[in-house]
Motif scaffolding. Structure first.
Motif, PDB file in Angstrom:
ATOM      1  N   GLU A   1      14.004   3.524  -3.049  1.00  0.00           N
ATOM      2  CA  GLU A   1      14.673   3.004  -4.167  1.00  0.00           C
ATOM      3  C   GLU A   1      13.913   2.180  -5.247  1.00  0.00           C
ATOM      4  O   GLU A   1      14.194   1.188  -5.424  1.00  0.00           O
ATOM      5  N   HIS A   2      12.720   2.721  -5.448  1.00  0.00           N
ATOM      6  CA  HIS A   2      11.840   2.022  -6.344  1.00  0.00           C
ATOM      7  C   HIS A   2      12.504   1.947  -7.559  1.00  0.00           C
ATOM      8  O   HIS A   2      12.975   2.746  -8.320  1.00  0.00           O
TER       9      HIS A   2
ATOM     10  N   ALA B   1       9.564   2.053   2.119  1.00  0.00           N
ATOM     11  CA  ALA B   1      10.116   1.658   0.867  1.00  0.00           C
ATOM     12  C   ALA B   1      10.666   2.587   0.295  1.00  0.00           C
ATOM     13  O   ALA B   1      10.105   3.673   0.139  1.00  0.00           O
TER      14      ALA B   1
ATOM     15  N   ILE C   1       6.214   7.781  -8.759  1.00  0.00           N
ATOM     16  CA  ILE C   1       6.599   7.102  -7.506  1.00  0.00           C
ATOM     17  C   ILE C   1       7.246   8.002  -6.336  1.00  0.00           C
ATOM     18  O   ILE C   1       8.012   8.900  -6.791  1.00  0.00           O
TER      19      ILE C   1
ATOM     20  N   SER D   1       9.300   7.702  -2.651  1.00  0.00           N
ATOM     21  CA  SER D   1      10.011   7.033  -1.625  1.00  0.00           C
ATOM     22  C   SER D   1       9.151   7.477  -0.196  1.00  0.00           C
ATOM     23  O   SER D   1       8.669   8.189  -0.006  1.00  0.00           O
TER      24      SER D   1
ATOM     25  N   GLN E   1      11.142  -2.533  -4.937  1.00  0.00           N
ATOM     26  CA  GLN E   1      11.419  -1.493  -4.119  1.00  0.00           C
ATOM     27  C   GLN E   1      12.466  -2.074  -2.887  1.00  0.00           C
ATOM     28  O   GLN E   1      12.613  -3.302  -2.596  1.00  0.00           O
TER      29      GLN E   1
ATOM     30  N   GLU F   1       3.065   2.697  -0.217  1.00  0.00           N
ATOM     31  CA  GLU F   1       4.584   2.227  -0.275  1.00  0.00           C
ATOM     32  C   GLU F   1       5.311   2.937  -1.506  1.00  0.00           C
ATOM     33  O   GLU F   1       6.483   2.996  -1.572  1.00  0.00           O
ATOM     34  N   THR F   2       4.264   3.561  -2.528  1.00  0.00           N
ATOM     35  CA  THR F   2       5.003   3.877  -3.634  1.00  0.00           C
ATOM     36  C   THR F   2       4.252   5.106  -4.144  1.00  0.00           C
ATOM     37  O   THR F   2       4.892   5.909  -4.804  1.00  0.00           O
TER      38      THR F   2
END
Length: 151
Positions: free
Chosen positions: A105-106, A103, A97, A99, A4, A43-44
């Protein structure tokens, strides 16, 4: 593996925008597994399903003021300059997932792409040795994943 881009608005380091593994700090009275699960979710948006490599083991202690657990990480990185210890564990996760403020742009990245990503120079420093070690252990990781798929 999931990478990420760091996007935490209050990030006061020069690493804003660098690629990183989902990560974070352990909270007081939180187990390693609880911290990993919480950080992954924060974060995800993903939910931790199982720890594949590395894991906790209870440690019996007669000390009344301590509750000890040993934790076998496959990779541990120490930064003596910034007083950080990074512990990498390999997990399976489920969900979708998302954003977050921390974080964005995983991206799921195959192991064979990691050398090129490391060569870009835009990988969070604590994660560089983790990714290099993961590359060395590619067959061990693949074996753990294959075994998980069978279960």
């Amino acid at each position: 593996m999931l990478l990420q881009r760091r996007s935490k608005p209050d990030d006061d380091t020069p690493y804003l925008g660098y690629l990183e593994l989902p990560q974070g700090k352990i909270s007081k009275n939180e187990s390693m597994e609880e911290a990993a699960s919480r950080e992954l979710r924060e974060e995800t948006g993903l939910e931790l399903r199982a720890i594949l490599l590395g894991g906790p083991s209870p440690y019996g202690s007669d000390e009344p003021t301590s509750s000890l657990t040993t934790f076998r990480p496959p990779i541990c990185v120490v930064d003596t300059e910034q007083n950080h210890i990074g512990v990498a564990i390999i997990v399976t996760a489920g969900g979708r997932i998302t954003s977050t403020q921390e974080a964005a742009e995983h991206e799921w990245v195959a192991l064979h792409r990691i050398p090129g990503i490391l060569a870009s120079g835009c990988v969070f420093p604590l994660n560089r040795p983790m990714l290099e070690e993961l590359l060395k252990r590619g067959s061990e990781i693949s074996g753990a994943l294959s075994e998980q798929e069978v279960q």
